[in-house]
Design an enzyme around this catalytic site. Structure first.
Site, PDB file in Angstrom:
ATOM      1  N   GLU A 150      -7.664  10.052  -2.146  1.00  0.00           N
ATOM      2  CA  GLU A 150      -6.412   9.703  -2.836  1.00  0.00           C
ATOM      3  C   GLU A 150      -5.334   9.474  -1.782  1.00  0.00           C
ATOM      4  OE1 GLU A 150      -3.543  11.756  -6.224  1.00  0.00           O
ATOM      5  OE2 GLU A 150      -4.857  13.031  -5.024  1.00  0.00           O
ATOM      6  N   ARG A 168       9.111  15.029  -3.812  1.00  0.00           N
ATOM      7  CA  ARG A 168       9.868  14.165  -4.722  1.00  0.00           C
ATOM      8  C   ARG A 168      10.175  14.904  -6.023  1.00  0.00           C
ATOM      9  NH1 ARG A 168       7.620   8.432  -5.086  1.00  0.00           N
ATOM     10  NH2 ARG A 168       9.611   8.208  -6.168  1.00  0.00           N
ATOM     11  N   ARG A 176      10.021  -2.986  -4.143  1.00  0.00           N
ATOM     12  CA  ARG A 176      10.343  -1.847  -4.991  1.00  0.00           C
ATOM     13  C   ARG A 176      10.790  -0.653  -4.152  1.00  0.00           C
ATOM     14  NH1 ARG A 176       6.080   2.250  -7.505  1.00  0.00           N
ATOM     15  NH2 ARG A 176       7.509   3.494  -8.750  1.00  0.00           N
ATOM     16  N   ALA A 201       1.689   6.097 -10.607  1.00  0.00           N
ATOM     17  CA  ALA A 201       2.130   7.076 -11.610  1.00  0.00           C
ATOM     18  C   ALA A 201       0.979   7.670 -12.407  1.00  0.00           C
ATOM     19  CB  ALA A 201       3.140   6.425 -12.550  1.00  0.00           C
ATOM     20  N   HIS A 259      -1.141   8.288  -1.112  1.00  0.00           N
ATOM     21  CA  HIS A 259       0.213   8.022  -1.610  1.00  0.00           C
ATOM     22  C   HIS A 259       1.089   7.663  -0.427  1.00  0.00           C
ATOM     23  CE1 HIS A 259      -0.768   9.469  -5.573  1.00  0.00           C
ATOM     24  NE2 HIS A 259      -1.407  10.464  -4.980  1.00  0.00           N
ATOM     25  N   PRO A 301      -0.464   1.178 -11.038  1.00  0.00           N
ATOM     26  CA  PRO A 301       0.737   0.513 -11.528  1.00  0.00           C
ATOM     27  C   PRO A 301       1.859   0.424 -10.503  1.00  0.00           C
ATOM     28  CG  PRO A 301      -0.058   2.089 -13.143  1.00  0.00           C
ATOM     29  CD  PRO A 301      -0.874   2.284 -11.907  1.00  0.00           C
ATOM     30  N   ASN A 302       2.493  -0.728 -10.496  1.00  0.00           N
ATOM     31  CA  ASN A 302       3.688  -1.041  -9.711  1.00  0.00           C
ATOM     32  C   ASN A 302       3.444  -1.217  -8.221  1.00  0.00           C
ATOM     33  OD1 ASN A 302       5.420  -0.984 -12.024  1.00  0.00           O
ATOM     34  ND2 ASN A 302       5.261   1.244 -11.947  1.00  0.00           N
ATOM     35  N   TYR A 318       9.245   3.527  -0.500  1.00  0.00           N
ATOM     36  CA  TYR A 318       7.910   2.962  -0.292  1.00  0.00           C
ATOM     37  C   TYR A 318       7.808   2.049   0.920  1.00  0.00           C
ATOM     38  CZ  TYR A 318       7.380   4.801  -4.968  1.00  0.00           C
ATOM     39  OH  TYR A 318       7.343   5.636  -6.048  1.00  0.00           O
ATOM     40  N   ASN A 367      -4.919   4.710  -4.695  1.00  0.00           N
ATOM     41  CA  ASN A 367      -3.522   5.085  -4.879  1.00  0.00           C
ATOM     42  C   ASN A 367      -3.258   4.837  -6.362  1.00  0.00           C
ATOM     43  OD1 ASN A 367      -0.776   5.327  -5.143  1.00  0.00           O
ATOM     44  ND2 ASN A 367      -0.309   4.323  -3.202  1.00  0.00           N
TER      45      ASN A 367
END
Length: 160
Positions: free
Chosen positions: A110, A119, A30, A89, A112, A22-23, A35, A86
């Protein structure tokens, strides 16, 4: 390429499935302070170029829907030579995606863009990490390339 063949290669080329959650379709727009300005299309193009240079094929897919990502793991996790994911969320909450990755035989890395450990506290835990070969976080778009290189090195090692 929507689905992969029943082999782990496209002809004689290994296939790496790249899944984005998502996103991530909003990359470049964004929260660029977190990012960066690189778009998902630019990341995909870089991966395609890197893969071609190593004799591999990239199949990329992005969805804002958990079930769609799970469907891709179910369908392609047996025919891909590796998976780069990735989960966005979903990293912190999707037991269903975690279980799909655990079930598939393709090794998974994985990725990110940001360092999730530095964070907000809710981002510190990944339900995906325990079923992945490794996690690359905080290195921006380069993390995808490092994940690809790792998987291709692993595949090359299996050939020799």
């Amino acid at each position: 390429m929507d689905t992969l063949r029943d082999s782990r290669t496209a002809g004689d080329k290994p296939i790496i499935l790249v899944l984005n959650g998502p996103n991530l379709n909003l990359l470049g727009r964004r929260e660029p302070e977190i990012y960066g300005m690189t778009t998902l299309d630019e990341i995909d193009a870089t991966l395609q170029e890197e893969a071609e240079g190593r004799g591999a094929v990239i199949v990329s897919y992005q969805s804002n829907y958990e079930g769609a990502l799970i469907d891709h793991v179910h369908r392609d996790g047996w025919s891909a030579s590796g998976i780069i994911i990735n989960p966005g969320a979903l990293t912190h909450s999707s037991i269903a995606l975690r279980d799909a990755i655990a079930a598939a035989p393709a090794p998974t890395v994985e990725v990110h863009l940001s360092n999730i450990a530095s964070r907000e506290p809710f981002r510190h835990h990944s339900v995906i990490a325990p079923v992945a070969r490794g996690t690359i976080a905080g290195l921006g778009p380069r993390g995808y390339v490092l994940a690809l290189r790792y998987l291709l090195d692993m595949i090359d090692g299996e050939k020799h």
